[in-house]
Write a protein that holds these residues in place. Structure first.
Motif, mmCIF file in Angstrom:
data_model
loop_
_atom_site.group_PDB
_atom_site.id
_atom_site.type_symbol
_atom_site.label_atom_id
_atom_site.label_comp_id
_atom_site.label_asym_id
_atom_site.label_seq_id
_atom_site.Cartn_x
_atom_site.Cartn_y
_atom_site.Cartn_z
ATOM 1 N N ASN B 5 0.833 -1.197 0.000
ATOM 2 C CA ASN B 5 0.000 0.000 0.000
ATOM 3 C C ASN B 5 0.869 1.249 0.000
ATOM 4 O O ASN B 5 0.366 2.358 -0.028
ATOM 5 C CB ASN B 5 -1.014 -0.018 1.148
ATOM 6 C CG ASN B 5 -0.320 -0.284 2.472
ATOM 7 O OD1 ASN B 5 0.917 -0.234 2.559
ATOM 8 N ND2 ASN B 5 -1.096 -0.560 3.494
ATOM 9 N N TYR B 6 2.187 1.065 -0.004
ATOM 10 C CA TYR B 6 3.058 2.196 -0.337
ATOM 11 C C TYR B 6 2.847 2.561 -1.793
ATOM 12 O O TYR B 6 2.534 1.699 -2.614
ATOM 13 C CB TYR B 6 4.531 1.832 -0.120
ATOM 14 C CG TYR B 6 4.927 1.791 1.333
ATOM 15 C CD1 TYR B 6 5.304 2.957 1.996
ATOM 16 C CD2 TYR B 6 4.923 0.588 2.037
ATOM 17 C CE1 TYR B 6 5.662 2.916 3.337
ATOM 18 C CE2 TYR B 6 5.274 0.535 3.376
ATOM 19 C CZ TYR B 6 5.643 1.711 4.023
ATOM 20 O OH TYR B 6 5.990 1.681 5.340
ATOM 21 N N LYS B 7 3.042 3.823 -2.105
ATOM 22 C CA LYS B 7 2.904 4.266 -3.491
ATOM 23 C C LYS B 7 4.218 4.878 -3.970
ATOM 24 O O LYS B 7 4.958 5.466 -3.183
ATOM 25 C CB LYS B 7 1.778 5.290 -3.613
ATOM 26 C CG LYS B 7 0.397 4.680 -3.431
ATOM 27 C CD LYS B 7 -0.687 5.708 -3.640
ATOM 28 C CE LYS B 7 -2.057 5.039 -3.698
ATOM 29 N NZ LYS B 7 -2.370 4.247 -2.479
ATOM 30 N N ILE B 8 4.485 4.720 -5.232
ATOM 31 C CA ILE B 8 5.691 5.315 -5.816
ATOM 32 C C ILE B 8 5.293 6.601 -6.537
ATOM 33 O O ILE B 8 4.367 6.589 -7.357
ATOM 34 C CB ILE B 8 6.361 4.332 -6.809
ATOM 35 C CG1 ILE B 8 6.825 3.069 -6.086
ATOM 36 C CG2 ILE B 8 7.516 5.004 -7.545
ATOM 37 C CD1 ILE B 8 7.926 3.267 -5.056
ATOM 38 N N ALA B 9 5.989 7.684 -6.214
ATOM 39 C CA ALA B 9 5.652 8.984 -6.811
ATOM 40 C C ALA B 9 6.894 9.636 -7.387
ATOM 41 O O ALA B 9 8.002 9.462 -6.875
ATOM 42 C CB ALA B 9 5.031 9.898 -5.751
ATOM 43 N N THR B 10 6.696 10.365 -8.475
ATOM 44 C CA THR B 10 7.795 11.172 -9.000
ATOM 45 C C THR B 10 7.230 12.334 -9.805
ATOM 46 O O THR B 10 6.012 12.410 -10.027
ATOM 47 C CB THR B 10 8.777 10.324 -9.844
ATOM 48 O OG1 THR B 10 9.989 11.057 -10.038
ATOM 49 C CG2 THR B 10 8.180 9.949 -11.198
ATOM 50 N N ILE B 11 8.130 13.226 -10.197
ATOM 51 C CA ILE B 11 7.717 14.371 -11.009
ATOM 52 C C ILE B 11 7.711 13.967 -12.472
ATOM 53 O O ILE B 11 8.615 13.261 -12.936
ATOM 54 C CB ILE B 11 8.663 15.565 -10.747
ATOM 55 C CG1 ILE B 11 8.257 16.259 -9.439
ATOM 56 C CG2 ILE B 11 8.645 16.554 -11.901
ATOM 57 C CD1 ILE B 11 8.996 17.541 -9.160
ATOM 58 N N GLY B 12 6.711 14.401 -13.200
ATOM 59 C CA GLY B 12 6.519 13.991 -14.589
ATOM 60 C C GLY B 12 7.488 14.664 -15.545
ATOM 61 O O GLY B 12 7.180 15.692 -16.140
ATOM 62 N N SER B 13 8.661 14.047 -15.711
ATOM 63 C CA SER B 13 9.720 14.527 -16.599
ATOM 64 C C SER B 13 10.896 13.557 -16.489
ATOM 65 O O SER B 13 10.839 12.608 -15.698
ATOM 66 C CB SER B 13 10.163 15.938 -16.180
ATOM 67 O OG SER B 13 10.961 16.541 -17.180
ATOM 68 N N HIS B 14 11.928 13.761 -17.308
ATOM 69 C CA HIS B 14 13.234 13.101 -17.166
ATOM 70 C C HIS B 14 13.256 11.584 -17.385
ATOM 71 O O HIS B 14 13.677 11.108 -18.424
ATOM 72 C CB HIS B 14 13.831 13.438 -15.791
ATOM 73 C CG HIS B 14 15.262 13.026 -15.651
ATOM 74 N ND1 HIS B 14 15.637 11.786 -15.168
ATOM 75 C CD2 HIS B 14 16.406 13.662 -15.924
ATOM 76 C CE1 HIS B 14 16.960 11.690 -15.157
ATOM 77 N NE2 HIS B 14 17.453 12.814 -15.624
ATOM 78 N N SER B 15 12.835 10.803 -16.381
ATOM 79 C CA SER B 15 12.820 9.351 -16.508
ATOM 80 C C SER B 15 11.596 8.809 -15.791
ATOM 81 O O SER B 15 11.559 7.650 -15.362
ATOM 82 C CB SER B 15 14.101 8.755 -15.911
ATOM 83 O OG SER B 15 14.325 9.281 -14.609
#
Lengths: 340, 340, 340
Positions: B5-15
């Motif tokens: 139930n952990y979620k993976i998040a990142t900023i939409g760019s790069h990789s």
């Protein structure tokens, strides 16, 4: 599925291997039409259920009835169009994947330019009159010589001197020289769902210009100019990915081209297409051409590209994507939406 | 697995595409944070379970509570660091994959250099004072202009003349010019197992310098210098493999960098990192920079690289490798070992 | 399968990773023989069931009995041949994949040239006497220096001046300089079935010549010549595909080379081989060398190439293809047909 008694056919050249392999992966039988003596690749890779050989491309019209009887759907590619000719393709009776009406907008440089400009894309400036040259230009010849003879001129005077070496050439374009790197963008637009996909990117491998930089400037200057004259003949393609931050803009460029295409012909552009671009250090993307069908630049991705693997959990070449689209159309009873 | 139930998040760019796709392949839900108008790639490839849009990157700090509530773990990449800023990243409250304490050693050129030197790597010489220039150098500017304006100078006099064209630039480095080819090495070091992997290699595609050689030396000399000024703006990446006999040394270089990192901060460097190198005809490998996180050069390998396929019998991008590491940490109840 | 108590062995370098991984995928146990200190890549990727370390390559002959006892079959590659030496390889007692008798035709430039010419391939002209130079040439040195020192000369006078800088070099070839792009063609010929396959293509990545074009002509002219001297040392390989319309000719070139090889030695050439070519803007394909075994250019394709994926519905590297051939030979009880 009984509907798959349709067969996928194409001419043996250009991107036929992935078109045929992709069709087989989707469950279709396949037919390749080859010039006599050019069948080997299709045998070696075992992608064709039937090989029809012809002596020359003029014979192609004669086998139409044969193809129609087999329920063949023709997938066009650049060699197909070049060999058969735009006019004959339009008169073609065999079911044809894609919108034939778009062909003239691609082949006529003025119509093509108008289309892309109206779609809001950035194009290199064209100089109709050498007197107007106010910046470095590249002069491109059309027709039989392929990418040979192209030259760069720094101004009008330089142009006038260099054009003298090409007295036989009347059909050329004087294009603003954009210094940046080439990037070929492979799109697929579904006329069934209205969705646009980015299938991948490539960089062309051109002879001899992609080897020119391997000769030192000193050696280039020492050798006779005729020995180091650049030519731009495509002999291959290399896989590449684009900086991710460019993708939103690249997607919009594709959407705009499709939207505009519906103004110039009701069904518009659908299926695979390619924008041929130059990306500059100022993050500008110049479009110098559109190919309104599958390009050979998708050939590195017979087993899927770094982009298609994001969307599909199976290998999805552009050739296979075409076959899937036709299969979807058959299932929806909307074949008319994908045949042109 | 309930732990997921952990979620993976990142900023939409790069990789972000491979990070999100990799996380989904490992069973995580995913969140992408996008500037308004830049969501399309993440929709098109269907890699994000949730898209959070923000108006500008300053808003990022405001959504921290939202991210924490969702049990998000942030995966940093170069654009993330550039947009948020090193200082703000350090203050960040959302669980963060990687060691934040390493950031300053990467961003401060002197600390970075000391780290790499102490690890025994070969670095290009830096000239602090133009008077000391005793060989050809390349002058690199930092900051907003990206790879533009860099120039090569053959000696002090040449430097003094050329630097005049850049009166506004104060932040630059005078680096020994190494003539060789670029090779970007993608490593992954597991803080859970102590194992180092080589994930792959790439070659950057830079505008306009990767097109410069396509202009003949004669044409380059004829065109105004300003028209053929090289720039080094990254617009893409190409897959490549390295000569196998280099691998033992390349593995040791990675091990030495990790070992040394544990001296500068207790947890040291872990996760993905990249050594940016130049390989010379004398088989020397010069390191000119380290990226202490995932690099965009791994983007050709969303479906695995020629190297990861040797080790894994499933597609293993660097993005997915990160997610797997987090999953392993959760299973071992050692999340603290991978969050920084 | 009981027959798979044979083991696949090779020297740890060049293309050993794919050879070993491919062998394991086909069900073989694997042995890698490494110089002490060079074992790490084979551990990291876990492709070797046994690692035998030796202090230097002269020790190799001493472990022959050990290899024979393990029922090892040696797969040769360029580093193997270079380290052990042609003569010693021929005396080798361990079962050896490939035809040893072909080695001298590959290593002796005159025999190699005769073979390729008789096969009908187009070769660059060789000038035995500098007096005969009537066009630009490239002068290539053989032996220890690898690709360093090669130079281009525009005529006899230029040659005579430049050769003075290499007083120690006696072993060189004066070759017509062909301006075109390099293309390395990977073939596989089965001595069991008589079938020829195209496994793929690559482009070498050479230091420093593949970076030379990134220096502007002005800078090249300004720098001392010794600083921008091209060298041709291979440091990596890049994946590439060829224009599909070239394939019929490329297949025939491979067939002709195999056919001719049967005239020079009864068993002829079989297994993997590579034609190293230059493709010109006039669609000529010049062959400048043949490698009669696996080349490192197949390393980008450990998980299959755009071509092998057309034929096989599983990842088929050239290394794996070799193992499959041996497996097929064992099953057919025709091991003698693949061992040389």
């Amino acid at each position: 599925m009984a509907l798959l008694n349709y067969k996928i056919a194409t001419i043996g050249s250009h991107s036929a291997l992935q078109i045929l392999k992709g069709a087989k992966d989707e469950g279709f039988s396949t037919i390749v039409i080859c010039l006599k003596g050019r069948e080997k690749p299709y045998k070696l890779y075992n992608v064709a259920d039937e090989i029809i050989t012809i002596k020359n491309y003029k014979e192609f019209s004669k086998i139409q009835d044969k193809l129609i009887k087999r329920k063949a759907i023709i997938i066009p590619h650049a060699s197909f169009i070049a060999y058969i000719g735009h006019d004959d393709v339009e008169k073609f009776k065999v079911p044809y994947y894609g919108n034939k009406k778009i062909l003239k907008f691609e082949s006529d440089r003025n119509l093509e330019r108008k289309w892309l400009k109206n779609a809001g894309l950035k194009l290199p400036k064209i100089f109709k009159n050498p007197k107007d040259i106010d910046r470095p230009v590249i002069v491109k010849f059309h027709g039989a010589k392929g990418g040979k003879g192209y030259f760069i001129a720094k101004n009008e005077k330089d142009f006038n001197q260099k054009i003298k070496h090409h007295p036989e050439e009347k059909d050329y374009v004087i294009q603003e020289y954009i210094l940046g790197v080439h990037m070929y963008i492979h799109y697929f637009y579904s006329s069934l769902t209205g969705e646009l996909e980015i299938m991948g990117f490539d960089k062309r491998y051109e002879s001899n210009v992609d080897s020119l930089g391997r000769i030192s400037a000193r050696d280039q200057m020492a050798l006779p100019a005729s020995k180091v004259d650049p030519a731009y003949v495509i002999v291959g393609n290399m896989p590449i990915v684009v900086r991710e931050s460019f993708l939103p803009r690249i997607i919009e460029m594709g959407e705009d081209v499709v939207k505009e295409s519906k103004k110039i012909t009701p069904e518009g552009l659908f299926g695979p297409f390619c924008l041929e671009t130059i990306m500059t250090p100022d993050d500008e993307i110049y479009v110098f051409e559109i190919s309104a069908r599958i390009v050979a630049g998708t050939n590195p991705y017979t087993h899927g590209s770094p982009y298609t693997w994001l969307k599909y959990d199976e290998p999805m070449s552009t050739g296979r994507r075409i076959a899937r689209e036709i299969k979807n159309a058959i299932r929806r009873n909307e074949l008319n939406k994908v045949l042109g």
